[in-house]
Design an enzyme around this catalytic site. Structure first.
Site, mmCIF file in Angstrom:
data_model
loop_
_atom_site.group_PDB
_atom_site.id
_atom_site.type_symbol
_atom_site.label_atom_id
_atom_site.label_comp_id
_atom_site.label_asym_id
_atom_site.label_seq_id
_atom_site.Cartn_x
_atom_site.Cartn_y
_atom_site.Cartn_z
ATOM 1 N N LYS A 20 0.817 -1.211 0.000
ATOM 2 C CA LYS A 20 0.000 0.000 0.000
ATOM 3 C C LYS A 20 0.859 1.273 0.000
ATOM 4 C CE LYS A 20 -3.972 -2.336 2.020
ATOM 5 N NZ LYS A 20 -4.968 -2.358 3.091
ATOM 6 N N PHE A 66 -15.878 2.831 6.886
ATOM 7 C CA PHE A 66 -14.500 3.169 6.519
ATOM 8 C C PHE A 66 -14.271 3.278 5.016
ATOM 9 C CE2 PHE A 66 -14.768 -1.437 6.950
ATOM 10 C CZ PHE A 66 -14.211 -1.878 5.753
ATOM 11 N N ARG A 114 1.861 -7.172 8.774
ATOM 12 C CA ARG A 114 1.047 -6.025 9.197
ATOM 13 C C ARG A 114 1.470 -5.520 10.571
ATOM 14 N NH1 ARG A 114 -4.540 -8.419 6.796
ATOM 15 N NH2 ARG A 114 -4.418 -7.419 4.749
ATOM 16 N N ASN A 124 -2.835 -0.639 7.068
ATOM 17 C CA ASN A 124 -2.248 -1.911 7.500
ATOM 18 C C ASN A 124 -1.169 -2.429 6.548
ATOM 19 O OD1 ASN A 124 -3.858 -2.754 5.408
ATOM 20 N ND2 ASN A 124 -5.151 -4.086 6.647
ATOM 21 N N HIS A 127 -2.148 -5.751 1.319
ATOM 22 C CA HIS A 127 -3.444 -6.357 1.014
ATOM 23 C C HIS A 127 -3.214 -7.792 0.590
ATOM 24 C CE1 HIS A 127 -7.398 -6.993 -0.829
ATOM 25 N NE2 HIS A 127 -6.726 -7.543 -1.835
#
Length: 185
Positions: A20, A66, A114, A124, A127
């Site tokens: 990410k 979220f 994570r 986190n 993915h």
């Protein structure tokens, strides 16, 4: 004898891994951990998704509290998409990732990715696909030019090996034995 030694089978799964935006700078370090965990990185690309693309990718999360923060976060910078392969890739990748909430991951799975790289439930770091079917869908989304063929298993795998791999190996090894080069490489 067959009861004691079942025939070997080839089972290789693929899963999608995303590094990410907030940890893209740790890409090399994360890739090293992935490779040392027995995965093969089949494909990789760096891209930046628009908020609309993120909404489409996370469509199953639509309507959750979220969701707007998730799409904003995932479109905030470049990310790295990888297709990982290995035996039971989906479950092994989920195990290596740890819980989706990084704070909980630090308590319950301190050596998970994570726990190491994530900061909270949203950020986190990585993915992972939840199932084989979601992995196929997500891989098609991130790598639309890829043709995902089913990986042969059982008798189909043995037939493929007997038809294509064994003859090539036999010819190559026979030639190598006849030549007996000083440096076979």
């Amino acid at each position: 004898m067959q009861m004691l030694m079942p025939e070997p089978q080839i089972f290789v799964e693929r899963t999608l891994a995303l590094i990410k935006p907030d940890v893209v700078d740790k890409e090399e370090e994360i890739e090293d951990l992935i490779l040392r965990s027995g995965f093969l990185i089949v494909q990789k690309r760096t891209l930046q998704l628009s908020p609309e693309q993120c909404s489409n990718f996370y469509a199953d999360q639509y309507g959750k509290v979220f969701f707007p923060n998730l799409t904003a976060y995932m479109s905030s910078g470049p990310l790295v998409a990888m297709v990982l392969a290995r035996y039971c890739a989906v479950s092994h990748w989920k195990e290596l990732l740890g819980p989706s909430n990084s704070i909980r991951a630090r308590r319950t799975h301190p050596h998970s990715l994570r726990a190491i790289y994530g900061t909270d439930d949203l950020r986190n770091a990585l993915h992972g696909s939840l199932s084989i079917s979601s992995a196929e869908r997500e891989i098609r989304f991130m790598f639309p030019e890829v043709i995902l063929e089913p990986i042969p298993a059982g008798q189909r795998a043995r037939d493929y090996l007997n038809l294509y791999v064994k003859p090539t190996l036999l010819a190559g090894l026979t030639a190598l034995c006849k030549e007996k080069p000083a440096d076979p490489m």
